[in-house]
Design a protein around this motif. Sequence first.
Motif, PDB file in Angstrom:
ATOM      1  N   GLN A 165      26.807 -30.477 -18.335  1.00 51.72           N
ATOM      2  CA  GLN A 165      27.845 -31.229 -19.046  1.00 51.72           C
ATOM      3  C   GLN A 165      27.327 -32.624 -19.339  1.00 51.72           C
ATOM      4  OE1 GLN A 165      31.989 -30.882 -17.984  1.00 51.72           O
ATOM      5  NE2 GLN A 165      32.325 -33.086 -18.137  1.00 51.72           N
ATOM      6  N   PHE A 166      27.449 -33.036 -20.609  1.00 51.06           N
ATOM      7  CA  PHE A 166      27.090 -34.389 -21.022  1.00 51.06           C
ATOM      8  C   PHE A 166      28.367 -35.211 -21.132  1.00 51.06           C
ATOM      9  CE2 PHE A 166      23.688 -31.934 -23.421  1.00 51.06           C
ATOM     10  CZ  PHE A 166      22.709 -32.164 -22.468  1.00 51.06           C
ATOM     11  N   ASN A 167      28.463 -36.269 -20.338  1.00 52.53           N
ATOM     12  CA  ASN A 167      29.527 -37.258 -20.500  1.00 52.53           C
ATOM     13  C   ASN A 167      28.949 -38.422 -21.299  1.00 52.53           C
ATOM     14  OD1 ASN A 167      31.355 -35.741 -19.034  1.00 52.53           O
ATOM     15  ND2 ASN A 167      30.980 -36.810 -17.117  1.00 52.53           N
ATOM     16  N   LEU A 168      29.477 -38.649 -22.494  1.00 51.57           N
ATOM     17  CA  LEU A 168      28.899 -39.605 -23.437  1.00 51.57           C
ATOM     18  C   LEU A 168      29.706 -40.893 -23.460  1.00 51.57           C
ATOM     19  CD1 LEU A 168      28.358 -37.043 -26.345  1.00 51.57           C
ATOM     20  CD2 LEU A 168      26.710 -37.710 -24.592  1.00 51.57           C
ATOM     21  N   GLN A 169      29.021 -42.032 -23.260  1.00 50.87           N
ATOM     22  CA  GLN A 169      29.684 -43.329 -23.229  1.00 50.87           C
ATOM     23  C   GLN A 169      28.867 -44.355 -24.017  1.00 50.87           C
ATOM     24  OE1 GLN A 169      30.832 -44.349 -19.055  1.00 50.87           O
ATOM     25  NE2 GLN A 169      29.900 -42.379 -18.585  1.00 50.87           N
ATOM     26  N   SER A 170      29.544 -45.399 -24.479  1.00 49.39           N
ATOM     27  CA  SER A 170      28.877 -46.490 -25.185  1.00 49.39           C
ATOM     28  C   SER A 170      29.486 -47.819 -24.766  1.00 49.39           C
ATOM     29  CB  SER A 170      29.007 -46.326 -26.699  1.00 49.39           C
ATOM     30  OG  SER A 170      28.604 -47.505 -27.371  1.00 49.39           O
ATOM     31  N   PRO A 171      28.669 -48.860 -24.499  1.00 47.09           N
ATOM     32  CA  PRO A 171      29.192 -50.178 -24.161  1.00 47.09           C
ATOM     33  C   PRO A 171      29.349 -51.103 -25.361  1.00 47.09           C
ATOM     34  CG  PRO A 171      26.858 -50.160 -23.746  1.00 47.09           C
ATOM     35  CD  PRO A 171      27.204 -48.796 -24.298  1.00 47.09           C
ATOM     36  N   ASP A 172      28.919 -50.652 -26.550  1.00 46.90           N
ATOM     37  CA  ASP A 172      28.921 -51.587 -27.679  1.00 46.90           C
ATOM     38  C   ASP A 172      29.559 -51.022 -28.943  1.00 46.90           C
ATOM     39  OD1 ASP A 172      26.585 -49.963 -28.474  1.00 46.90           O
ATOM     40  OD2 ASP A 172      25.454 -51.236 -27.091  1.00 46.90           O
ATOM     41  N   VAL A 173      28.869 -50.153 -29.680  1.00 46.92           N
ATOM     42  CA  VAL A 173      29.385 -49.622 -30.942  1.00 46.92           C
ATOM     43  C   VAL A 173      29.335 -48.097 -30.905  1.00 46.92           C
ATOM     44  CG1 VAL A 173      28.652 -51.658 -32.234  1.00 46.92           C
ATOM     45  CG2 VAL A 173      27.116 -49.703 -32.069  1.00 46.92           C
ATOM     46  N   ILE A 174      29.799 -47.466 -31.980  1.00 50.19           N
ATOM     47  CA  ILE A 174      29.783 -46.009 -32.049  1.00 50.19           C
ATOM     48  C   ILE A 174      28.357 -45.521 -32.299  1.00 50.19           C
ATOM     49  CG2 ILE A 174      30.582 -43.977 -33.312  1.00 50.19           C
ATOM     50  CD1 ILE A 174      33.134 -45.430 -33.934  1.00 50.19           C
ATOM     51  N   HIS A 175      27.911 -44.579 -31.491  1.00 48.45           N
ATOM     52  CA  HIS A 175      26.628 -43.913 -31.677  1.00 48.45           C
ATOM     53  C   HIS A 175      26.893 -42.415 -31.865  1.00 48.45           C
ATOM     54  CE1 HIS A 175      24.458 -47.543 -30.440  1.00 48.45           C
ATOM     55  NE2 HIS A 175      25.337 -47.655 -29.455  1.00 48.45           N
ATOM     56  N   GLY A 176      25.856 -41.646 -32.117  1.00 50.76           N
ATOM     57  CA  GLY A 176      25.992 -40.202 -32.246  1.00 50.76           C
ATOM     58  C   GLY A 176      24.886 -39.510 -31.473  1.00 50.76           C
ATOM     59  N   PHE A 177      25.245 -38.599 -30.569  1.00 48.90           N
ATOM     60  CA  PHE A 177      24.280 -37.875 -29.725  1.00 48.90           C
ATOM     61  C   PHE A 177      23.991 -36.530 -30.380  1.00 48.90           C
ATOM     62  CE2 PHE A 177      23.285 -34.971 -26.193  1.00 48.90           C
ATOM     63  CZ  PHE A 177      22.292 -35.674 -25.535  1.00 48.90           C
ATOM     64  N   TRP A 178      22.746 -36.352 -30.852  1.00 46.90           N
ATOM     65  CA  TRP A 178      22.406 -35.136 -31.596  1.00 46.90           C
ATOM     66  C   TRP A 178      21.047 -34.623 -31.176  1.00 46.90           C
ATOM     67  CZ3 TRP A 178      20.184 -34.736 -37.157  1.00 46.90           C
ATOM     68  CH2 TRP A 178      20.211 -33.410 -37.583  1.00 46.90           C
ATOM     69  N   VAL A 179      21.021 -33.350 -30.774  1.00 45.11           N
ATOM     70  CA  VAL A 179      19.776 -32.628 -30.530  1.00 45.11           C
ATOM     71  C   VAL A 179      19.770 -31.455 -31.509  1.00 45.11           C
ATOM     72  CG1 VAL A 179      18.351 -31.405 -28.846  1.00 45.11           C
ATOM     73  CG2 VAL A 179      19.862 -33.266 -28.083  1.00 45.11           C
ATOM     74  N   PRO A 180      18.992 -31.538 -32.608  1.00 44.02           N
ATOM     75  CA  PRO A 180      19.033 -30.477 -33.619  1.00 44.02           C
ATOM     76  C   PRO A 180      18.793 -29.085 -33.036  1.00 44.02           C
ATOM     77  CG  PRO A 180      17.863 -32.385 -34.480  1.00 44.02           C
ATOM     78  CD  PRO A 180      18.134 -32.664 -33.033  1.00 44.02           C
ATOM     79  N   GLY A 181      17.897 -28.970 -32.052  1.00 42.13           N
ATOM     80  CA  GLY A 181      17.619 -27.662 -31.468  1.00 42.13           C
ATOM     81  C   GLY A 181      18.814 -27.061 -30.752  1.00 42.13           C
ATOM     82  N   PHE A 182      19.774 -27.915 -30.340  1.00 41.62           N
ATOM     83  CA  PHE A 182      20.988 -27.422 -29.681  1.00 41.62           C
ATOM     84  C   PHE A 182      22.087 -27.124 -30.701  1.00 41.62           C
ATOM     85  CE2 PHE A 182      20.072 -29.803 -25.423  1.00 41.62           C
ATOM     86  CZ  PHE A 182      18.929 -29.039 -25.262  1.00 41.62           C
ATOM     87  N   LEU A 183      21.864 -27.515 -31.968  1.00 37.19           N
ATOM     88  CA  LEU A 183      22.825 -27.308 -33.056  1.00 37.19           C
ATOM     89  C   LEU A 183      24.185 -27.921 -32.732  1.00 37.19           C
ATOM     90  CD1 LEU A 183      22.046 -23.621 -34.096  1.00 37.19           C
ATOM     91  CD2 LEU A 183      21.089 -25.725 -35.001  1.00 37.19           C
ATOM     92  N   MET A 184      24.188 -28.998 -31.970  1.00 34.63           N
ATOM     93  CA  MET A 184      25.442 -29.609 -31.537  1.00 34.63           C
ATOM     94  C   MET A 184      25.271 -31.119 -31.490  1.00 34.63           C
ATOM     95  SD  MET A 184      28.544 -29.179 -30.548  1.00 34.63           S
ATOM     96  CE  MET A 184      29.831 -30.067 -29.692  1.00 34.63           C
ATOM     97  N   LYS A 185      26.252 -31.849 -31.998  1.00 40.83           N
ATOM     98  CA  LYS A 185      26.239 -33.301 -31.892  1.00 40.83           C
ATOM     99  C   LYS A 185      27.657 -33.797 -31.669  1.00 40.83           C
ATOM    100  CE  LYS A 185      26.236 -33.982 -36.938  1.00 40.83           C
ATOM    101  NZ  LYS A 185      25.528 -34.618 -38.063  1.00 40.83           N
ATOM    102  N   MET A 186      27.748 -35.000 -31.098  1.00 41.62           N
ATOM    103  CA  MET A 186      29.061 -35.571 -30.810  1.00 41.62           C
ATOM    104  C   MET A 186      28.968 -37.087 -30.831  1.00 41.62           C
ATOM    105  SD  MET A 186      31.647 -34.744 -27.620  1.00 41.62           S
ATOM    106  CE  MET A 186      32.052 -33.111 -28.279  1.00 41.62           C
TER     107      MET A 186
END
Length: 276
Positions: free
Chosen positions: A169-190
């Motif tokens: 499980q990836f818990n995604l957080q940011s302290p500043d601005v909006i980013h995007g977490f993408w691994v093309p091989g996983f075919l999933m981004k958030m």
Amino acid sequence: MAAVLAVTLVFLSACSAETERQFRSLAMPEPATEQAPAIYDLWRYAWVAAIAVGIVTWGLIAWVVIRYRRRSNDEVPVQTRYNLPLEIFYTVAPIMMVIVFFYWTLTVQNEVLDEEEPDRTLEIVGQQWSWTFNYPYTGDDADPDSYVYYSGTASDIPTLVLPEGERIQFNLQSPDVIHGFWVPGFLMKMDVIPGRTNSFQVTPNMEGTFKGKCTEFCGVSHSRMLFNVDVVSPEEYEAYLDDLAEAGNESAEPVTGGADADTQAGLEEPEEEGTP
């Protein structure tokens, strides 16, 4: 059709195996997680449907242009103001297509966002302009709730290490601005959004190295906000965590972005009125 097929086969025979694979998969990467095939099939069949609609539409346009063209300067083609059956068809067909696409998109979305009890939960932080990866650590001398981490910079591309065959499980957080977490091989981004934690789960089923990147324009060094993903055996994964602990990259709680995250404008405490 025979001529097109013959030309296609000749063209493909001159391509590499990787190029042929990309033609067969419509340029989609090989799925590298247990959840990825659902997204892969959705995109592949969406492309097939779009191509089929395009071929039919272009064919009808070409047929009408040729069949009802003006054949002499004195001839005026029949001027049809409307065709009720055709207009009904062109209204109903797109609505049905949207319903079908919406149904399958929602079905795949529910499948890939379905969360079960994960084997491991990683805290991922996206900060201008790199990534920090926090791993729960239960080494021999470690606190049961401690973490080891690796924090990259814009000049140091970090590597996210994952164990093959385990649900992460990836818990995604940011302290500043909006980013995007993408691994093309996983075919999933958030998206990684300040003030909230987004999460999703994957089960890597293929060892190897994959590329990752930020998909939201997050500032002047957005293009350098890259990372790598190494999917290794569980034994290699545990050894990597031990190496991070020995290097001193250990913390009682997740590191929220490294030194860069503490220097962003707006994060400092506001001065009280009257304070110099």
